[in-house]
Design an enzyme around this catalytic site. Sequence first.
Site, mmCIF file in Angstrom:
data_model
loop_
_atom_site.group_PDB
_atom_site.id
_atom_site.type_symbol
_atom_site.label_atom_id
_atom_site.label_comp_id
_atom_site.label_asym_id
_atom_site.label_seq_id
_atom_site.Cartn_x
_atom_site.Cartn_y
_atom_site.Cartn_z
ATOM 1 N N ASN A 91 0.852 -1.200 0.000
ATOM 2 C CA ASN A 91 0.000 0.000 0.000
ATOM 3 C C ASN A 91 0.884 1.245 0.000
ATOM 4 O O ASN A 91 2.111 1.144 -0.083
ATOM 5 C CB ASN A 91 -0.936 -0.024 1.208
ATOM 6 N N ARG A 92 0.281 2.407 0.125
ATOM 7 C CA ARG A 92 1.028 3.654 -0.066
ATOM 8 C C ARG A 92 1.813 4.111 1.160
ATOM 9 O O ARG A 92 2.424 5.171 1.140
ATOM 10 C CB ARG A 92 0.060 4.777 -0.469
#
Length: 417
Positions: A222-223
């Site tokens: 994910n980010r």
Amino acid sequence: MTWTPSPMPSATPKSSTPRIVLGVAGGIAAYKSVELLRLLRDRGYHVAPILTPDATRFVGTVTFSALASEPARTSLYGDPTTPIPHTYLGSNADVVVVAPATAHLIARYAMGLADDLLTATLLATRAPVILCPAMHEEMWEQPSVQENLATLRRRGVLVLEPESGHLAGGDEGTGRLPEPATIAELVERVVDGYRGVLSGVSVLISAGGSREAIDPVRFITNRSSGRQGYALAEVAARLGARVTLVTTVERELSLDTRRTIDVVRVESASEMHEAMMLRSASNDCVIMAAAVADFTLKASNEKLKRRDGPPELHFEPAVDILADLVAHRHAGQVIVGFAAETTDVETNAALKWQKKGVDLLVVNDVSANGVGFEYQTNEVVLLSGDREPERISQRSKEEVSRSILARVATLLPEGAP
Ligand code: CTP
């Protein structure tokens, strides 16, 4: 944007008087540092001024010596009290504050130059450093100045941003040194904060986004950049805590915390789970700042080949680390969870608060600009106990960490550790 310090609870007073090194660089705002010196002395601090040679073109050492706790110094050489003034001043300081910090001083500090007493002291100290830049707006906006400040911030230096208003020569713009009272207040908070609010407390922190393998070369993540978790680790260490950081990403730690933070590298949610559960029992506080996968998948042992076409990925629920930590918590342990939301932030946060069983929930609206994943800054709401939600407006992740840890300090049982 103005930097607003977050409130810190007062530390247990130490027997010795806090020692402040007040650095003054050569800018017109140097006249304000006389007032700052007086305000710091009014707070009962021991203040040792260092003026750069250029600062003495604007203000005199006599004024500083008359008001300070020891004579103002301007040079690395010829000090009758010590042959090595920079290490003496640097190692004895609780805080070093430079006001005003000129573009030149900032550049020399970012480069690691030590060509006068002030820059040598900045390199010799392990104390928190506060820089208060002041210069013309054109200079302030130069990428070189901003990049130097970004470098210093990354290394843990606190930067009190200049204000807008009158500048030298009748100009207007951003670059004014904040009022001495504002700087003195910040120094006070840093002195209190960094003198051991979490002294002797052990803190276990997770950081980064988990990586769920698809095959030996690919993974789903994910980010999350890990910045907030790292910032928490650094600030906790400076507040006196023993810190273990379980992280999926490798980031540079500041020099002053590098040796004290125990870093454990993991990749997947299940590796993070194992690392956290192994250490949880021996920590007074656990902070789940990591963005952990909610779903994982069975990885292929061999690289998936293009010729076989798009793979079918079968997800299964990942272990909920926070839930397991809460289920196995020991008496008095403080557990902090994060909530990343993009919609109905308040409702979802309230539901998570009910559900998670944590002592403190740090909520961020990750859809907002400058907030959460990948950004240097964050904006959060703290939910704990019966207290009203506390909104921490947008600021650096280090500052957000100070607010979170200040709240943690209030949640630890009396007399902890
Ligand atoms: N967390 C965890 N283990 C997981 C997923 C999340 O320990 N497998 C932790 C996170 O580190 C964070 C908290 O749980 O502290 C909340 O994470 P978040 O993703 O916001 O909440 P979820 O419960 O996963 O809910 P949802 O994804 O539905 O928003």
